[in-house]
Design a protein around this motif. Structure first.
Motif, PDB file in Angstrom:
ATOM      1  N   LEU A 181       1.337  -1.290   0.203  1.00 51.89           N
ATOM      2  CA  LEU A 181      -0.158   0.028  -0.096  1.00 51.89           C
ATOM      3  C   LEU A 181       0.779   1.041  -0.243  1.00 51.89           C
ATOM      4  N   VAL A 182       1.753   1.591   0.633  1.00 48.92           N
ATOM      5  CA  VAL A 182       2.408   1.980   0.758  1.00 48.92           C
ATOM      6  C   VAL A 182       3.338   2.673  -0.314  1.00 48.92           C
ATOM      7  N   THR A 183       4.071   1.410  -0.859  1.00 49.27           N
ATOM      8  CA  THR A 183       4.380   1.597  -2.301  1.00 49.27           C
ATOM      9  C   THR A 183       3.969   2.423  -3.450  1.00 49.27           C
ATOM     10  N   ALA A 184       2.539   1.549  -3.619  1.00 53.70           N
ATOM     11  CA  ALA A 184       1.743   2.255  -4.675  1.00 53.70           C
ATOM     12  C   ALA A 184       1.493   3.714  -4.637  1.00 53.70           C
ATOM     13  N   ILE A 185       0.867   4.316  -3.037  1.00 51.27           N
ATOM     14  CA  ILE A 185       0.292   5.223  -3.340  1.00 51.27           C
ATOM     15  C   ILE A 185       1.946   6.209  -3.057  1.00 51.27           C
ATOM     16  N   LEU A 186       2.563   6.155  -2.965  1.00 48.81           N
ATOM     17  CA  LEU A 186       3.566   6.864  -2.724  1.00 48.81           C
ATOM     18  C   LEU A 186       4.644   6.945  -4.280  1.00 48.81           C
ATOM     19  N   GLU A 187       4.948   5.739  -5.044  1.00 46.93           N
ATOM     20  CA  GLU A 187       5.547   6.000  -6.123  1.00 46.93           C
ATOM     21  C   GLU A 187       4.878   5.104  -7.364  1.00 46.93           C
ATOM     22  N   ALA A 188       3.349   5.488  -7.907  1.00 46.71           N
ATOM     23  CA  ALA A 188       2.590   4.754  -8.453  1.00 46.71           C
ATOM     24  C   ALA A 188       2.028   5.497  -9.392  1.00 46.71           C
ATOM     25  N   PRO A 189       1.753   5.675 -10.346  1.00 47.56           N
ATOM     26  CA  PRO A 189       1.121   6.911 -10.959  1.00 47.56           C
ATOM     27  C   PRO A 189      -0.400   6.534 -10.814  1.00 47.56           C
ATOM     28  N   VAL A 190      -1.049   7.873 -10.712  1.00 44.67           N
ATOM     29  CA  VAL A 190      -2.534   7.499 -10.688  1.00 44.67           C
ATOM     30  C   VAL A 190      -3.362   6.847 -11.197  1.00 44.67           C
ATOM     31  N   THR A 191      -2.886   6.430 -13.236  1.00 44.53           N
ATOM     32  CA  THR A 191      -3.407   6.264 -13.493  1.00 44.53           C
ATOM     33  C   THR A 191      -3.398   4.494 -13.692  1.00 44.53           C
ATOM     34  N   GLU A 192      -2.551   3.587 -12.984  1.00 42.09           N
ATOM     35  CA  GLU A 192      -2.179   2.735 -13.162  1.00 42.09           C
ATOM     36  C   GLU A 192      -3.405   1.201 -11.813  1.00 42.09           C
ATOM     37  N   PRO A 193      -4.074   0.696 -12.313  1.00 43.59           N
ATOM     38  CA  PRO A 193      -4.751   0.586 -11.011  1.00 43.59           C
ATOM     39  C   PRO A 193      -4.410  -0.214 -10.139  1.00 43.59           C
ATOM     40  N   ARG A 194      -2.371  -0.816  -9.971  1.00 43.93           N
ATOM     41  CA  ARG A 194      -2.615  -1.087  -8.406  1.00 43.93           C
ATOM     42  C   ARG A 194      -2.891   0.299  -7.824  1.00 43.93           C
ATOM     43  N   PHE A 195      -2.890   1.966  -8.287  1.00 41.53           N
ATOM     44  CA  PHE A 195      -2.854   2.681  -7.024  1.00 41.53           C
ATOM     45  C   PHE A 195      -3.975   2.893  -6.928  1.00 41.53           C
ATOM     46  N   LEU A 196      -5.271   2.758  -8.083  1.00 42.27           N
ATOM     47  CA  LEU A 196      -6.721   2.318  -8.043  1.00 42.27           C
ATOM     48  C   LEU A 196      -7.524   2.022  -6.766  1.00 42.27           C
ATOM     49  N   GLU A 197      -6.399   0.460  -6.194  1.00 44.36           N
ATOM     50  CA  GLU A 197      -6.790  -0.433  -5.829  1.00 44.36           C
ATOM     51  C   GLU A 197      -6.805  -0.430  -4.540  1.00 44.36           C
ATOM     52  N   GLN A 198      -4.876   0.164  -4.037  1.00 43.93           N
ATOM     53  CA  GLN A 198      -4.945   0.455  -2.915  1.00 43.93           C
ATOM     54  C   GLN A 198      -5.457   1.827  -2.637  1.00 43.93           C
ATOM     55  N   LYS A 233      -0.257  12.204   0.557  1.00 42.99           N
ATOM     56  CA  LYS A 233      -0.096  12.422  -0.666  1.00 42.99           C
ATOM     57  C   LYS A 233      -0.511  11.918  -1.593  1.00 42.99           C
ATOM     58  N   ALA A 234      -1.471  10.830  -1.457  1.00 47.31           N
ATOM     59  CA  ALA A 234      -3.252  10.341  -1.834  1.00 47.31           C
ATOM     60  C   ALA A 234      -3.916  11.405  -2.958  1.00 47.31           C
ATOM     61  N   VAL A 235      -3.963  12.382  -1.957  1.00 43.11           N
ATOM     62  CA  VAL A 235      -4.791  13.548  -2.152  1.00 43.11           C
ATOM     63  C   VAL A 235      -4.564  14.844  -3.223  1.00 43.11           C
ATOM     64  N   THR A 236      -3.459  14.584  -2.366  1.00 43.16           N
ATOM     65  CA  THR A 236      -2.017  15.737  -3.335  1.00 43.16           C
ATOM     66  C   THR A 236      -1.857  15.009  -4.923  1.00 43.16           C
ATOM     67  N   LYS A 237      -2.355  13.905  -5.355  1.00 41.73           N
ATOM     68  CA  LYS A 237      -1.829  13.368  -6.379  1.00 41.73           C
ATOM     69  C   LYS A 237      -2.956  13.283  -6.755  1.00 41.73           C
ATOM     70  N   ILE A 238      -4.295  12.543  -6.542  1.00 44.99           N
ATOM     71  CA  ILE A 238      -5.919  12.810  -6.899  1.00 44.99           C
ATOM     72  C   ILE A 238      -6.058  14.428  -7.383  1.00 44.99           C
ATOM     73  N   ARG A 239      -5.705  15.247  -6.626  1.00 37.90           N
ATOM     74  CA  ARG A 239      -5.850  16.801  -6.812  1.00 37.90           C
ATOM     75  C   ARG A 239      -5.627  17.093  -8.714  1.00 37.90           C
ATOM     76  N   GLU A 240      -4.423  16.387  -8.568  1.00 42.57           N
ATOM     77  CA  GLU A 240      -3.668  17.467  -9.796  1.00 42.57           C
ATOM     78  C   GLU A 240      -4.415  16.618 -10.824  1.00 42.57           C
ATOM     79  N   PHE A 241      -4.193  15.180 -10.978  1.00 43.54           N
ATOM     80  CA  PHE A 241      -4.755  15.174 -12.450  1.00 43.54           C
ATOM     81  C   PHE A 241      -6.279  14.960 -12.801  1.00 43.54           C
TER      82      PHE A 241
END
Length: 633
Positions: A181-198, A233-241
């Motif tokens: 979960l930590v790796t996906a939220i911090l490193e994965a792009p928001v468009t990847e399926p694993r980011f949405l799952e985590q 971190k997740a809110v920041t990435k989602i807001r930008e997207f």
């Protein structure tokens, strides 16, 4: 014989008694010593007993004498004494033999006695053992009951521990933050399926921690800091997207459906913001409303301006009324010199705009129409404009409900925040146009277009446009009624003497009425409206009065009747082409035509019969013979 047998038996018993006494004396040591003799029990034969009754002996003797054998022996003269002694001798021999047999088997009898004694001892020990077993079983039964009670208690403790383990497992699973979960939220792009799952996993853990904190669970403090950092971190990435997708609407010539489809694919992003960062969710919603509101307003203002450039150049004016004199300058029913000339009182092909195929046809493209020098009536432009508005509004409303997770009044308010400025601009433009519009057929077609579009919106389950449709109808109906009243007034105020030369042919005003009335009746048949029929009824009354006023200008009664019949016949023929046979207008003019034909001469009635045949078959072209007869008249 029976008596002898009885006596012999008694004698044998005495002998046995004497023999037994001798044996007891001889075998006394075997029985335990002298002095242990038992008296002989003779029962009923014991004559020494005090209970012996001699009377009974007499009864037995008498009964034995009556025996058949005894009687036979007495008759043959057998000596009973001799016979009795012989019997006794035989009995003694038998007794002696029996005694010897018993003496020979004495050892076996003694052995049997010993065996029986030993069996008694064995049975006694078995009885003792069974008693011990019984006592052991009693103690075992009590132990089993004790074990059952202990087993039930252990089972209850086991269930309680399993329940506690399940609760603790859920608690631990909800609090533990895995490395994936930590790796996906911090490193994965928001468009990847694993980011949405985590992200969904993070949302579930945040909700679980909030619930446990409300219950006072101390362990939540250990993971609160980690979850907060991941949430930020997740809110920041989602807001930008999402903001990037919204800003893409601002690009010129952008197909806004593409970014909307992309946003719907990640609609959980907004749900996450709504549950974890409402301020950011409100910022995104406000930005979307502001951007889309400006985009729709700009698009429709531009489209509406370009669309009005392909309207017919010649449109109805305030002087284009039914009762206005038909001069060379305003020849309404002559062939127009311009191919883009819009008709005022005739329907022609204009009614196809409300047909199912044309109603939902693709919208008009203004620059394509200008390039091809094509022109359209106002109702066609109105249909194209409002079909685009309907289609985009339905799509926008459904997007708002699904992406922003709203429904009911909240969805209605958000929709009007996006489309409100566009709808207001459209209403102002329509109101401005109707101010100088005198084309009743165009306005009536627009009314029916709105009624059909309202039904389509209801089928698509989009109630947000209901208020807009009512506002449009509020503008269209009064204008339509005003134009009809103006036409009614124009016919009422027409002076036949100012119309120039008269002849018996159908008048151009009645022709205008016939075309105009049949147009409105045919349109109104699809969605009937009583108010329209009332206005048409007023117009019909004025036209009938006008026809009578013009007929009165003829000096000859025959010319008057011919003029009336020609006008009624023309109006009836045009109405029957478009209206139903049972409509009020058709019935009314049919009655008027029949009434006038009754006053004609027989020769004229023949021509009238030909005319009636034509109207019955709904044949629009006039018969040459009928025209010739009218010319001769």
């Amino acid at each position: 014989m029976a008596a002898a047998a009885t006596m012999a038996a008694a004698a044998r018993e005495l002998v046995l008694r004497a023999g037994a006494s001798d044996m007891e004396e001889e075998e006394g040591p075997l029985e335990g010593g002298p002095g242990l003799q038992e008296p002989l029990q003779l029962g009923e034969l014991d004559i020494t007993s005090d209970e012996f009754i001699l009377d009974e002996v007499d009864v037995h003797i008498q009964a034995n004498l009556e025996d058949e054998l005894v009687k036979e022996a007495l008759k043959t003269g057998v000596d009973l004494r001799h016979y009795s002694k012989q019997v006794e001798l035989e009995l003694q021999q038998i007794e002696q033999k029996s005694i010897r047999d018993y003496i020979q088997e004495s050892e076996n009898i003694a052995s049997l006695h010993n065996q029986i004694t030993a069996c008694d001892a064995v049975l006694e020990r078995m009885e003792q053992m069974l008693g011990a077993f019984q006592s052991d079983l009693s103690s075992i039964s009590s132990e089993i009951r004790t074990l059952q009670e202990q087993s039930g208690a252990m089972n209850i403790r086991l269930r309680n521990r399993q329940a506690v383990r399940g609760k603790l497992g859920e608690l631990v699973d909800g609090l533990v933050v895995p490395s994936a979960l930590v790796t996906a939220i911090l490193e994965a792009p928001v468009t990847e399926p694993r980011f949405l799952e985590q992200l969904q996993e993070l949302d579930a853990k945040a909700a679980a921690v909030r619930e446990q904190e409300a219950r006072g669970t101390a362990a939540c403090a250990d993971v609160r800091g980690v979850l907060d950092r991941l949430r930020i971190k997740a809110v920041t990435k989602i807001r930008e997207f999402i903001l990037q997708k919204i800003y893409s609407f601002r690009k010129p010539m952008t197909n806004y459906q593409i970014p909307q489809t992309a946003l719907l694919k990640y609609r959980f992003f907004y749900q996450f913001l709504l549950g974890n960062e409402r301020a950011t969710a409100k910022e995104i919603r406000d930005e979307y409303v502001e951007t889309l509101s400006k985009m729709y307003l700009s698009y429709y203002r531009s489209y509406l301006g370009r669309l009005m450039k392909v309207q017919y150049e010649e449109v109805a004016e305030k002087d284009d009324l039914m009762g206005v004199e038909d001069t060379a300058k305003k020849g309404f029913f002559s062939k127009p010199s311009l191919r883009s000339r819009n008709t005022i009182f005739t329907l022609g092909t204009r009614g196809s705009v409300i047909s199912p195929t044309e109603l939902e046809a693709p919208i008009l493209v203004p620059h394509t129409a200008q390039r091809g020098e094509q022109r359209y009536p106002f109702e066609a432009l109105f249909r194209s404009q409002h079909y685009a508005l309907l289609d985009n509004s339905c799509r926008e409303y459904l997007f708002i409900c699904e992406f922003f997770v709203v429904s009911g009044s909240a969805a209605h308010d958000l929709f009007h925040a996006v489309m409100g400025r566009t709808l207001s601009m459209t209403l102002k433009h329509l109101e401005s146009y109707l101010t100088d519009c005198y084309d009743a057929i165009a306005v009536f077609l627009c009314i029916h277009i709105v009624l059909r579009f309202r039904n389509i919106a209801a089928k698509r389950d989009v109630p947000a446009l209901d208020r807009y449709w009512e506002q449009v109808l509020t503008l269209l109906w009064p204008r339509f009624e005003l134009i009809l009243e103006m036409n009614v007034q124009s016919v009422r105020s027409t002076d036949p003497q100012r119309l120039g030369g008269l002849d018996t042919r159908p008048h151009y005003i009645t022709r205008r009425y016939a075309e105009f009335s049949s147009a409105l009746v045919s349109i109104n048949q699809t969605i009937p409206n009583e108010r329209t029929m009332q206005l048409l009824g007023q117009l019909q009354v004025e036209v009938e009065n006008f026809v009578l006023r013009v007929a009165a200008e003829f000096s000859s009664r025959k010319e008057q009747l011919v003029f009336l019949i020609n006008n009624y016949d023309m109006m009836l023929g045009v109405l029957m082409e478009r209206a139903a046979d049972d409509s009020k207008e058709v019935e009314s003019f049919q009655q008027l035509l029949n009434a006038r034909t009754q006053s004609l001469c027989p020769a004229t009635r023949e021509a009238t019969a030909i005319r009636s045949l034509r109207t019955a078959t709904k044949s629009s072209p006039r018969l040459p013979q009928l025209e010739k007869a009218r010319a001769q008249q």
